[in-house]
Design a protein around this motif. Structure first.
Motif, PDB file in Angstrom:
ATOM      1  N   PRO A  93       0.826  -1.212   0.000  1.00 21.56           N
ATOM      2  CA  PRO A  93       0.000   0.000   0.000  1.00 21.56           C
ATOM      3  C   PRO A  93       0.861   1.265   0.000  1.00 21.56           C
ATOM      4  O   PRO A  93       1.789   1.391   0.798  1.00 21.56           O
ATOM      5  CB  PRO A  93      -0.797  -0.120   1.298  1.00 21.56           C
ATOM      6  N   GLY A  94       0.566   2.165  -0.913  1.00 22.08           N
ATOM      7  CA  GLY A  94       1.273   3.432  -0.976  1.00 22.08           C
ATOM      8  C   GLY A  94       2.658   3.372  -1.578  1.00 22.08           C
ATOM      9  O   GLY A  94       3.380   4.376  -1.580  1.00 22.08           O
ATOM     10  N   LYS A  95       3.038   2.194  -2.077  1.00 21.84           N
ATOM     11  CA  LYS A  95       4.370   2.045  -2.656  1.00 21.84           C
ATOM     12  C   LYS A  95       4.274   1.616  -4.113  1.00 21.84           C
ATOM     13  O   LYS A  95       3.245   1.123  -4.566  1.00 21.84           O
ATOM     14  CB  LYS A  95       5.183   1.023  -1.859  1.00 21.84           C
ATOM     15  N   GLU A  96       5.390   1.809  -4.825  1.00 18.27           N
ATOM     16  CA  GLU A  96       5.437   1.387  -6.210  1.00 18.27           C
ATOM     17  C   GLU A  96       5.593  -0.130  -6.293  1.00 18.27           C
ATOM     18  O   GLU A  96       6.117  -0.770  -5.383  1.00 18.27           O
ATOM     19  CB  GLU A  96       6.602   2.069  -6.921  1.00 18.27           C
ATOM     20  N   ARG A  97       5.140  -0.676  -7.403  1.00 15.04           N
ATOM     21  CA  ARG A  97       5.317  -2.108  -7.643  1.00 15.04           C
ATOM     22  C   ARG A  97       6.805  -2.391  -7.827  1.00 15.04           C
ATOM     23  O   ARG A  97       7.492  -1.657  -8.538  1.00 15.04           O
ATOM     24  CB  ARG A  97       4.523  -2.533  -8.872  1.00 15.04           C
ATOM     25  N   GLU A  98       7.297  -3.442  -7.168  1.00 13.58           N
ATOM     26  CA  GLU A  98       8.706  -3.765  -7.274  1.00 13.58           C
ATOM     27  C   GLU A  98       8.916  -5.208  -7.724  1.00 13.58           C
ATOM     28  O   GLU A  98       8.127  -6.099  -7.394  1.00 13.58           O
ATOM     29  CB  GLU A  98       9.443  -3.534  -5.941  1.00 13.58           C
ATOM     30  N   LEU A  99      10.005  -5.401  -8.456  1.00  7.51           N
ATOM     31  CA  LEU A  99      10.384  -6.736  -8.897  1.00  7.51           C
ATOM     32  C   LEU A  99      10.945  -7.515  -7.711  1.00  7.51           C
ATOM     33  O   LEU A  99      11.867  -7.046  -7.044  1.00  7.51           O
ATOM     34  CB  LEU A  99      11.421  -6.644 -10.013  1.00  7.51           C
ATOM     35  N   VAL A 100      10.417  -8.699  -7.476  1.00  5.70           N
ATOM     36  CA  VAL A 100      10.862  -9.539  -6.368  1.00  5.70           C
ATOM     37  C   VAL A 100      11.828 -10.612  -6.841  1.00  5.70           C
ATOM     38  O   VAL A 100      12.890 -10.803  -6.249  1.00  5.70           O
ATOM     39  CB  VAL A 100       9.652 -10.198  -5.670  1.00  5.70           C
ATOM     40  N   ALA A 101      11.468 -11.314  -7.918  1.00  7.75           N
ATOM     41  CA  ALA A 101      12.297 -12.425  -8.388  1.00  7.75           C
ATOM     42  C   ALA A 101      11.966 -12.715  -9.845  1.00  7.75           C
ATOM     43  O   ALA A 101      10.841 -12.488 -10.288  1.00  7.75           O
ATOM     44  CB  ALA A 101      12.072 -13.669  -7.542  1.00  7.75           C
ATOM     45  N   SER A 102      12.965 -13.248 -10.550  1.00  8.34           N
ATOM     46  CA  SER A 102      12.770 -13.669 -11.932  1.00  8.34           C
ATOM     47  C   SER A 102      13.435 -15.014 -12.144  1.00  8.34           C
ATOM     48  O   SER A 102      14.396 -15.360 -11.439  1.00  8.34           O
ATOM     49  CB  SER A 102      13.369 -12.652 -12.907  1.00  8.34           C
ATOM     50  N   ILE A 103      12.941 -15.734 -13.148  1.00 13.27           N
ATOM     51  CA  ILE A 103      13.515 -17.030 -13.489  1.00 13.27           C
ATOM     52  C   ILE A 103      13.532 -17.163 -15.010  1.00 13.27           C
ATOM     53  O   ILE A 103      12.559 -16.817 -15.680  1.00 13.27           O
ATOM     54  CB  ILE A 103      12.731 -18.173 -12.808  1.00 13.27           C
ATOM     55  N   SER A 104      14.651 -17.662 -15.530  1.00  9.38           N
ATOM     56  CA  SER A 104      14.786 -17.811 -16.964  1.00  9.38           C
ATOM     57  C   SER A 104      13.859 -18.905 -17.489  1.00  9.38           C
ATOM     58  O   SER A 104      13.291 -19.681 -16.720  1.00  9.38           O
ATOM     59  CB  SER A 104      16.237 -18.141 -17.311  1.00  9.38           C
ATOM     60  N   ASN A 105      13.744 -18.966 -18.808  1.00  9.61           N
ATOM     61  CA  ASN A 105      12.770 -19.884 -19.389  1.00  9.61           C
ATOM     62  C   ASN A 105      13.030 -21.331 -19.013  1.00  9.61           C
ATOM     63  O   ASN A 105      12.096 -22.102 -18.781  1.00  9.61           O
ATOM     64  CB  ASN A 105      12.718 -19.716 -20.906  1.00  9.61           C
ATOM     65  N   GLY A 106      14.295 -21.709 -18.912  1.00  9.75           N
ATOM     66  CA  GLY A 106      14.638 -23.084 -18.548  1.00  9.75           C
ATOM     67  C   GLY A 106      14.782 -23.312 -17.063  1.00  9.75           C
ATOM     68  O   GLY A 106      14.951 -24.456 -16.609  1.00  9.75           O
ATOM     69  N   GLY A 107      14.725 -22.238 -16.309  1.00  3.44           N
ATOM     70  CA  GLY A 107      14.812 -22.351 -14.852  1.00  3.44           C
ATOM     71  C   GLY A 107      16.209 -22.329 -14.274  1.00  3.44           C
ATOM     72  O   GLY A 107      16.383 -22.413 -13.061  1.00  3.44           O
ATOM     73  N   ARG A 108      17.224 -22.202 -15.137  1.00  7.07           N
ATOM     74  CA  ARG A 108      18.597 -22.295 -14.629  1.00  7.07           C
ATOM     75  C   ARG A 108      19.081 -21.001 -13.994  1.00  7.07           C
ATOM     76  O   ARG A 108      19.985 -21.011 -13.160  1.00  7.07           O
ATOM     77  CB  ARG A 108      19.536 -22.682 -15.762  1.00  7.07           C
ATOM     78  N   THR A 109      18.508 -19.887 -14.400  1.00  4.76           N
ATOM     79  CA  THR A 109      18.966 -18.587 -13.909  1.00  4.76           C
ATOM     80  C   THR A 109      17.857 -17.902 -13.130  1.00  4.76           C
ATOM     81  O   THR A 109      16.731 -17.774 -13.627  1.00  4.76           O
ATOM     82  CB  THR A 109      19.405 -17.686 -15.067  1.00  4.76           C
ATOM     83  N   THR A 110      18.176 -17.517 -11.921  1.00 15.65           N
ATOM     84  CA  THR A 110      17.220 -16.799 -11.087  1.00 15.65           C
ATOM     85  C   THR A 110      17.860 -15.537 -10.546  1.00 15.65           C
ATOM     86  O   THR A 110      19.090 -15.429 -10.448  1.00 15.65           O
ATOM     87  CB  THR A 110      16.744 -17.659  -9.908  1.00 15.65           C
ATOM     88  N   SER A 111      17.038 -14.581 -10.185  1.00 22.75           N
ATOM     89  CA  SER A 111      17.522 -13.360  -9.560  1.00 22.75           C
ATOM     90  C   SER A 111      16.489 -12.886  -8.554  1.00 22.75           C
ATOM     91  O   SER A 111      15.290 -13.181  -8.696  1.00 22.75           O
ATOM     92  CB  SER A 111      17.793 -12.269 -10.601  1.00 22.75           C
ATOM     93  N   TYR A 112      16.973 -12.153  -7.543  1.00 22.16           N
ATOM     94  CA  TYR A 112      16.108 -11.720  -6.449  1.00 22.16           C
ATOM     95  C   TYR A 112      16.465 -10.295  -6.031  1.00 22.16           C
ATOM     96  O   TYR A 112      17.626  -9.885  -6.089  1.00 22.16           O
ATOM     97  CB  TYR A 112      16.293 -12.624  -5.228  1.00 22.16           C
ATOM     98  N   VAL A 113      15.458  -9.580  -5.558  1.00 24.70           N
ATOM     99  CA  VAL A 113      15.733  -8.303  -4.911  1.00 24.70           C
ATOM    100  C   VAL A 113      16.449  -8.604  -3.593  1.00 24.70           C
ATOM    101  O   VAL A 113      16.217  -9.644  -2.961  1.00 24.70           O
ATOM    102  CB  VAL A 113      14.419  -7.521  -4.695  1.00 24.70           C
TER     103      VAL A 113
END
Length: 116
Positions: free
Chosen positions: A41-61
């Motif tokens: 609430p009251g904040k901008e939407r933020e990226l939490v995590a992503s995963i590549s199409n094959g699942g081998r690469t992930t990233s996190y805030v």
């Protein structure tokens, strides 16, 4: 058409766990990176995590590293977010997102509330 449907949100005490799911349809799921975002609430939407199409690469805030794990099952066309050690500051609506072609697609969101 592209559809993303999140589930698994709820209310939990600090230190608890939840597993979010995002079921995808309408596109070749295994070809695309998937992401989880959140908006408090009251904040901008933020990226939490992503995963590549094959699942081998992930990233996190940084704020969720070591506590959250993103994964995917391409056979089920589903992406997951396992959230452990939840904190009150994790309270937000969580969305999954896919970028297909030139367009961003979002789910409807699922509420996560962390409170004692």
């Amino acid at each position: 058409q592209v559809q993303l449907v999140e589930s698994g949100g709820g209310s939990v005490q600090p230190g608890g766990s939840l597993r979010l799911s995002c079921a995808a349809s309408g596109f070749t799921f295994s070809s695309y990176t998937m992401s989880w975002y959140r908006q408090a609430p009251g904040k901008e939407r933020e990226l939490v995590a992503s995963i590549s199409n094959g699942g081998r690469t992930t990233s996190y805030v940084d704020s969720v590293k070591g506590r959250f794990t993103i994964s995917r099952d391409n056979a089920k066309k589903t992406v997951y977010l396992q959230m452990n050690g939840l904190k009150p500051e994790d309270t937000a609506v969580y969305y999954c997102k896919a970028i297909v072609g030139r367009f961003d697609y979002w789910g409807q969101g699922t509420q996560v509330t962390v409170s004692s």
